[in-house]
Scaffold this motif. Structure first.
Motif, mmCIF file in Angstrom:
data_model
loop_
_atom_site.group_PDB
_atom_site.id
_atom_site.type_symbol
_atom_site.label_atom_id
_atom_site.label_comp_id
_atom_site.label_asym_id
_atom_site.label_seq_id
_atom_site.Cartn_x
_atom_site.Cartn_y
_atom_site.Cartn_z
ATOM 1 N N UNK A 150 -33.813 -29.315 -5.050
ATOM 2 C CA UNK A 150 -33.524 -29.810 -3.623
ATOM 3 C C UNK A 150 -34.609 -29.052 -3.226
ATOM 4 N N UNK A 151 -35.247 -28.307 -3.792
ATOM 5 C CA UNK A 151 -36.304 -27.789 -2.883
ATOM 6 C C UNK A 151 -37.568 -28.041 -2.874
ATOM 7 N N UNK A 152 -37.316 -29.097 -3.279
ATOM 8 C CA UNK A 152 -38.880 -30.342 -4.297
ATOM 9 C C UNK A 152 -38.834 -31.238 -3.187
ATOM 10 N N UNK A 153 -37.783 -31.528 -1.944
ATOM 11 C CA UNK A 153 -38.031 -32.428 -0.810
ATOM 12 C C UNK A 153 -37.961 -32.368 -0.223
ATOM 13 N N UNK A 154 -38.360 -33.729 0.801
ATOM 14 C CA UNK A 154 -38.024 -32.933 1.973
ATOM 15 C C UNK A 154 -36.640 -33.622 3.109
ATOM 16 N N UNK A 155 -36.226 -33.046 3.730
ATOM 17 C CA UNK A 155 -35.604 -32.811 4.191
ATOM 18 C C UNK A 155 -34.310 -34.858 4.921
ATOM 19 N N UNK A 156 -35.016 -35.079 4.240
ATOM 20 C CA UNK A 156 -34.496 -36.598 4.819
ATOM 21 C C UNK A 156 -34.292 -37.004 3.497
ATOM 22 N N UNK A 157 -35.158 -37.082 1.879
ATOM 23 C CA UNK A 157 -34.839 -37.062 0.492
ATOM 24 C C UNK A 157 -33.989 -36.380 0.711
ATOM 25 N N UNK A 180 -29.537 -46.865 -4.605
ATOM 26 C CA UNK A 180 -29.035 -47.552 -3.384
ATOM 27 C C UNK A 180 -29.688 -46.826 -2.411
ATOM 28 N N UNK A 181 -29.617 -46.008 -2.435
ATOM 29 C CA UNK A 181 -30.470 -44.865 -1.163
ATOM 30 C C UNK A 181 -32.152 -44.268 -1.741
ATOM 31 N N UNK A 182 -32.482 -45.220 -2.177
ATOM 32 C CA UNK A 182 -34.379 -44.870 -2.808
ATOM 33 C C UNK A 182 -35.006 -44.140 -3.411
ATOM 34 N N UNK A 183 -34.068 -43.344 -4.269
ATOM 35 C CA UNK A 183 -34.725 -42.077 -3.839
ATOM 36 C C UNK A 183 -35.196 -42.262 -5.856
ATOM 37 N N UNK A 184 -34.733 -43.910 -6.384
ATOM 38 C CA UNK A 184 -35.242 -43.533 -8.225
ATOM 39 C C UNK A 184 -36.461 -43.019 -8.627
ATOM 40 N N UNK A 185 -36.308 -41.777 -9.456
ATOM 41 C CA UNK A 185 -37.599 -41.810 -9.861
ATOM 42 C C UNK A 185 -37.420 -40.061 -9.890
ATOM 43 N N UNK A 186 -36.758 -40.339 -8.570
ATOM 44 C CA UNK A 186 -36.172 -38.193 -8.558
ATOM 45 C C UNK A 186 -36.060 -37.315 -9.035
#
Length: 368
Positions: free
Chosen positions: A131-138, A120-126
């Motif tokens: 959290x430190x490996x993600x961008x602010x938007x992610x 739903x939030x378009x984060x499949x596969x992550x």
């Protein structure tokens, strides 16, 4: 979907009244925003709805169920915080699944729900990232997914985009709106950003000093503000004082401000103006035209003393009869500082507000 109702809610911190007798209804499936300056009580109101703060008096209802005295976990709300509040030592999957594990749901059910909300939030596969490996938007999407995975009755968002850059803010507010409408969930959003509230909301409550100043759709608040605070908080404007010399039967008000005479109208039928009243005139920059409109209008003529290129338009300031007028003009129009210009604004877009109370006089001083 849930209807949220606040009935005369009051919350104080010592001598500070953070929520001042707030009464309003947030409808089923509505995207509703609390908008106002810092310290106006919008976040406190949201926290009272969530059960993170107890109100001193008044009542809160979800549909017909009173939840005033219920703890947060029994209200079944999902909260998205300004700072994301993700666990740095947990993976994306574990962050999202945390609330489900607390509820002791079966592992298969947890996996299914987390998978669905990641899509739903378009984060499949992550799901295995931290959290430190993600961008602010992610990270913000993870926080949103964590709030949604528990299938809350109400989604609460406290300035969730304030830490993002301008481009990402626009993308995320569209994404939040898309998800909210897809799920049909009642959402309550807190922001101090007028544009953000106008774009994302079905209705908005404008707050100031703990009080609800006006509730309405973005169009109603912008075009028909019911008081001076709402008129000046939303959008850019020209503002000046004058005295009423005439009020005709159609509610058109003639105002004398020094050597300037303009005609305008109160933006709401219940705003009363009488001959001899001290009033404030407010005009939006986009209301000015460089060609005379067919409707009854005012004319201003003065010298351009400031020009700013915004992109879709030039924003210019014109000095005329001792007043600084702010105008938006087409970017193809040649405008230069020092040139004389004539502009027109319709009477119905010239808003007139009476200065009817000491607080209005004080607020006028703040605006100067």
């Amino acid at each position: 979907m849930v209807t949220v109702r606040l009935d005369n809610v009051v919350k104080t911190f010592g001598k500070v009244v953070a929520v001042d007798h707030v009464t309003l209804t947030i409808n089923h499936g509505e995207f509703f925003s609390f908008l106002g300056p810092s310290g106006c009580g919008k976040t406190t109101t949201l926290r009272v709805i969530a059960g993170l703060e107890w109100c001193d008096s008044g009542r809160i209802f979800f549909d017909d169920q009173e939840v005033t005295d219920l703890p947060p976990y029994k209200r079944n709300t999902g909260m998205v915080f300004q700072n994301y509040a993700l666990w740095p030592h947990m993976t994306v999957f574990d962050n999202i699944a945390y609330g489900l594990k607390i509820r002791k749901l079966p592992k298969d059910e947890i996996r299914r729900r987390v998978k669905e909300v990641l899509e739903l939030v378009k984060l499949s596969g992550m799901e295995n990232r931290y959290p430190t490996q993600l961008s602010g938007g992610q990270q913000q999407r993870v926080a949103l997914a964590r709030a949604l995975v528990v299938e809350p009755r109400v989604l609460l968002l406290d300035e969730p985009l304030s830490n993002l850059d301008a481009k990402l803010r626009i993308e995320m507010r569209e994404e939040i709106k898309r998800i909210q409408k897809k799920l049909g969930i009642t959402a309550i959003y807190v922001t101090h950003d007028q544009e953000e509230a106008m774009v994302i909301s079905d209705r908005i409550a404008v707050l100031n000093q703990g009080k609800v100043m006006q509730v309405g759709t973005p169009q109603e608040l912008y075009r028909r503000p019911r008081n001076l605070f709402v008129a000046t908080f939303l959008g850019r404007y020209t503002i000046f004082r004058g005295k009423v010399s005439e009020v005709d039967p159609s509610r058109v008000v003639t105002v004398k401000a020094g050597s300037l005479i303009v005609k305008g109208m109160p933006p709401a039928p219940d705003i009363k103006v009488r001959e001899g009243d001290e009033v404030v005139i407010i005009i939006r920059p986009h209301s000015f035209k460089l060609i005379p409109p067919a409707k009854p209008h005012n004319v201003i003529e003065g010298i351009i003393d400031w020009v700013s290129y915004i992109g879709p338009y030039f924003e210019i300031r014109v000095k005329a009869s001792g007043v600084d007028f702010l105008l938006n003009v087409d970017p193809e129009t040649p405008v230069r500082i020092g040139e004389r210009i004539k502009a027109y604004v319709s009477v119905e877009e010239t808003m007139v507000f009476p200065i009817s109370a000491t607080k209005d006089m004080a607020y006028m001083q703040e605006l100067k």
